[in-house]
Write a protein that holds these residues in place. Structure first.
Motif, PDB file in Angstrom:
ATOM      1  N   THR A  21       0.849  -1.180   0.000  1.00 44.06           N
ATOM      2  CA  THR A  21       0.000   0.000   0.000  1.00 44.06           C
ATOM      3  C   THR A  21       0.889   1.236   0.000  1.00 44.06           C
ATOM      4  O   THR A  21       1.766   1.363   0.860  1.00 44.06           O
ATOM      5  CB  THR A  21      -0.916   0.021   1.239  1.00 44.06           C
ATOM      6  N   GLY A  22       0.694   2.113  -0.977  1.00 41.63           N
ATOM      7  CA  GLY A  22       1.449   3.354  -1.024  1.00 41.63           C
ATOM      8  C   GLY A  22       0.796   4.408  -0.141  1.00 41.63           C
ATOM      9  O   GLY A  22      -0.437   4.528  -0.106  1.00 41.63           O
ATOM     10  N   GLY A  23       1.613   5.178   0.562  1.00 39.45           N
ATOM     11  CA  GLY A  23       1.094   6.191   1.473  1.00 39.45           C
ATOM     12  C   GLY A  23       1.473   7.595   1.061  1.00 39.45           C
ATOM     13  O   GLY A  23       1.239   8.017  -0.071  1.00 39.45           O
ATOM     14  N   ALA A  24       2.078   8.339   1.996  1.00 33.94           N
ATOM     15  CA  ALA A  24       2.456   9.726   1.743  1.00 33.94           C
ATOM     16  C   ALA A  24       3.533   9.800   0.663  1.00 33.94           C
ATOM     17  O   ALA A  24       4.402   8.925   0.563  1.00 33.94           O
ATOM     18  CB  ALA A  24       2.950  10.371   3.036  1.00 33.94           C
ATOM     19  N   LEU A  25       3.498  10.881  -0.142  1.00 32.44           N
ATOM     20  CA  LEU A  25       4.406  11.047  -1.267  1.00 32.44           C
ATOM     21  C   LEU A  25       5.152  12.367  -1.179  1.00 32.44           C
ATOM     22  O   LEU A  25       4.643  13.341  -0.623  1.00 32.44           O
ATOM     23  CB  LEU A  25       3.634  11.020  -2.591  1.00 32.44           C
ATOM     24  N   CYS A  26       6.356  12.415  -1.756  1.00 35.18           N
ATOM     25  CA  CYS A  26       7.071  13.670  -1.980  1.00 35.18           C
ATOM     26  C   CYS A  26       8.179  13.424  -2.994  1.00 35.18           C
ATOM     27  O   CYS A  26       8.530  12.271  -3.287  1.00 35.18           O
ATOM     28  CB  CYS A  26       7.617  14.273  -0.678  1.00 35.18           C
ATOM     29  N   THR A  27       8.739  14.508  -3.531  1.00 35.88           N
ATOM     30  CA  THR A  27       9.850  14.430  -4.472  1.00 35.88           C
ATOM     31  C   THR A  27      10.997  15.293  -3.967  1.00 35.88           C
ATOM     32  O   THR A  27      10.819  16.158  -3.102  1.00 35.88           O
ATOM     33  CB  THR A  27       9.438  14.908  -5.874  1.00 35.88           C
ATOM     34  N   ASP A  28      12.203  15.062  -4.528  1.00 37.12           N
ATOM     35  CA  ASP A  28      13.342  15.910  -4.197  1.00 37.12           C
ATOM     36  C   ASP A  28      13.735  16.724  -5.417  1.00 37.12           C
ATOM     37  O   ASP A  28      12.969  16.838  -6.377  1.00 37.12           O
ATOM     38  CB  ASP A  28      14.520  15.077  -3.676  1.00 37.12           C
TER      39      ASP A  28
ATOM     40  N   PHE B 205       9.634   9.676  -3.326  1.00 32.56           N
ATOM     41  CA  PHE B 205       9.618   8.968  -2.053  1.00 32.56           C
ATOM     42  C   PHE B 205       8.176   8.616  -1.690  1.00 32.56           C
ATOM     43  O   PHE B 205       7.257   9.394  -1.937  1.00 32.56           O
ATOM     44  CB  PHE B 205      10.221   9.823  -0.933  1.00 32.56           C
ATOM     45  N   SER B 206       8.004   7.455  -1.072  1.00 31.09           N
ATOM     46  CA  SER B 206       6.679   7.065  -0.597  1.00 31.09           C
ATOM     47  C   SER B 206       6.802   6.183   0.633  1.00 31.09           C
ATOM     48  O   SER B 206       7.712   5.345   0.712  1.00 31.09           O
ATOM     49  CB  SER B 206       5.909   6.304  -1.684  1.00 31.09           C
TER      50      SER B 206
ATOM     51  N   GLY C 173      10.156   3.908   0.435  1.00 26.14           N
ATOM     52  CA  GLY C 173      10.715   3.517  -0.844  1.00 26.14           C
ATOM     53  C   GLY C 173      11.159   4.719  -1.646  1.00 26.14           C
ATOM     54  O   GLY C 173      10.623   5.826  -1.485  1.00 26.14           O
ATOM     55  N   VAL C 174      12.142   4.516  -2.522  1.00 25.09           N
ATOM     56  CA  VAL C 174      12.674   5.577  -3.373  1.00 25.09           C
ATOM     57  C   VAL C 174      12.703   5.072  -4.809  1.00 25.09           C
ATOM     58  O   VAL C 174      13.194   3.968  -5.075  1.00 25.09           O
ATOM     59  CB  VAL C 174      14.098   5.999  -2.947  1.00 25.09           C
TER      60      VAL C 174
END
Length: 440
Positions: A214-221, A227-228, A240-241
């Protein structure tokens, strides 16, 4: 003859226009006009050559006047959406956006429009796009709007509940969702925001085997990494990256004992320190956990938990955000008390600043949890049916954004020089814009 060389003549849809290369130079090199002339915007002949363009002449007149004056004036007989469509053809959308609203300022925002969503049930998240558009998640559906507030074909996850969404560029959005019982179609996918089509899925591999999760919160660099938070069936709990361009898994930070990285509510990339802020808040867990992960050393370099904090025994932390300018993390509880944690301190103590005295009236029967955002040196905090704006070194309350329609604010997001707020009732979402400064 210098003036003669500067003159340019157009025939647009049978209507004649005459302007100067100087005016066309305001369009920029990435526009249609930039591709028509040399890089110095100079014409090489004394003769005035007429350029024919088979487009709408009324819209061309509006856009030409925009290049001359910097102001957008659309006559009542010209459809506004047609002007936007023509601006896209000429490569002038950025000029139109700049004319419609100025640089983002939380203290100068005005309510531009409220929209009632057409999806059944309450919305779960709203995310601003980089170019003034946005998307709204309702259950297993994600409705995508461009900056003109035109809705594109929705993204349908086939009954998988959406957990988070993030724009990687103006044309693509990543969506995380719950894994369905007995099926391996959960996780994350990259979707075309214009068509709703799935481009590829982000897989989690453990011991050379693809795992369901299950994928949760997300962000990018800043380096095209995605990232998740991940919650799997066996050992794939953690962060995960992936490479957001290719979708290939790059790294995985497995959850250490006692922390809830796989259940994280919020991720934030810190550009200066190259660390990832991971926050897990109540009610997902009984207490709030905030940590900083450094993938270069494969270690959790800082952590804080509100266990034992006397202020939060009945006022649990609901959101957290890192503020790199001040080397601190801001947290907020359900009464909009702001707390500040100095990242340079080893004990992780919180300096609380009570905001509850600023709230008027009774708490609603079903209050929405407050959310935090930081944009251009201003701190934003949603509470019930309003969003507070804090400024200055002491984060003084300077203004409030409030719309009486739609009930409490469930979520809000800032991007593309706009603020979008999603209400808990009637699927109402607001678009707040900064009025452009007057041209003197």
């Amino acid at each position: 003859m210098g003036v003669q060389k500067d003159r340019v003549r157009f025939n647009v849809g049978g209507r004649n226009f005459e302007t100067t290369a100087t005016t066309l130079g305001n369009a920029g090199q990435n526009s249609l006009f930039g591709s028509m002339f040399d890089e110095n915007w100079g014409l090489q002949s004394d003769a005035i050559t007429e350029h024919f363009i088979d487009r709408n002449p009324d819209c061309f007149a509006v856009l030409l006047d925009l290049l001359r004056t910097g102001e957008l004036h659309i006559p009542s007989n010209v459809p506004e959406k047609l002007v936007y469509s023509e601006a896209l053809f000429y490569g002038l959308l950025d000029h139109v956006r700049t004319a419609k609203w100025g640089p983002f300022d939380g203290n100068r925002l005005h309510l531009a429009r409220s929209i009632v969503g057409r999806a059944p049930g309450d919305g779960t998240a709203i995310r601003a796009g980089p170019d003034g558009g946005f998307c709204v998640a309702h259950g297993s559906m994600v409705h995508v709007y461009d900056w003109m507030l035109e809705e594109h074909p929705p993204i349908n996850l086939d009954y998988q509940r959406v957990n988070d969404a993030i724009w990687v560029d103006p044309k693509n959005v990543v969506i995380s969702a719950c894994e369905r019982l007995g099926r391996d179609d959960g996780g994350m996918g990259l979707f075309n925001a214009l068509t709703g089509e799935l481009r590829f899925k982000f897989h989690v591999k453990h011991e050379n085997q693809v795992k369901s999760y299950t994928g949760g919160a997300l962000c990018t660099d800043s380096y095209s990494k995605l990232f998740s938070s991940c919650k799997g069936r066996s050992n794939e709990y953690g962060i995960g990256v992936w490479d957001q361009v290719t979708g290939k898994q790059i790294d995985f930070f497995y959850e250490p004992n006692g922390w809830s990285l796989g259940d994280a509510d919020k991720l934030q990339w810190l550009h200066r320190t190259n660390c990832l802020l991971v926050s897990t808040m109540f009610p997902r867990k009984d207490y709030c956990y905030v940590s900083l992960l450094d993938f270069r050393v494969k270690n959790m370099v800082w952590g804080w938990c509100d266990i034992g904090d006397p202020i939060n025994e009945e006022r649990r932390v609901r959101d957290a955000i890192a503020m790199e300018e001040t080397n601190s993390i801001c947290v907020v509880n359900e009464y909009e008390d702001l707390g500040f944690i100095d990242l340079r301190g080893s004990e992780g103590t919180v300096r609380w600043s009570s905001r509850s005295r600023l709230m008027k009236g009774q708490m609603p029967d079903e209050p929405c949890y407050p959310k935090l955002a930081l944009h251009d040196g201003q701190l934003f905090s949603s509470m019930n049916d309003s969003i507070s704006v804090f400024c200055g070194p002491e984060w003084v309350l300077t203004s409030r954004l409030k719309n009486s329609r739609g009930g409490s604010i469930f979520d809000f997001s800032i991007g593309g020089d706009r603020l979008f707020a999603l209400h808990s009732e009637e699927n109402v979402f607001d678009i707040w814009e900064t009025k452009p400064p007057p041209i003197i």
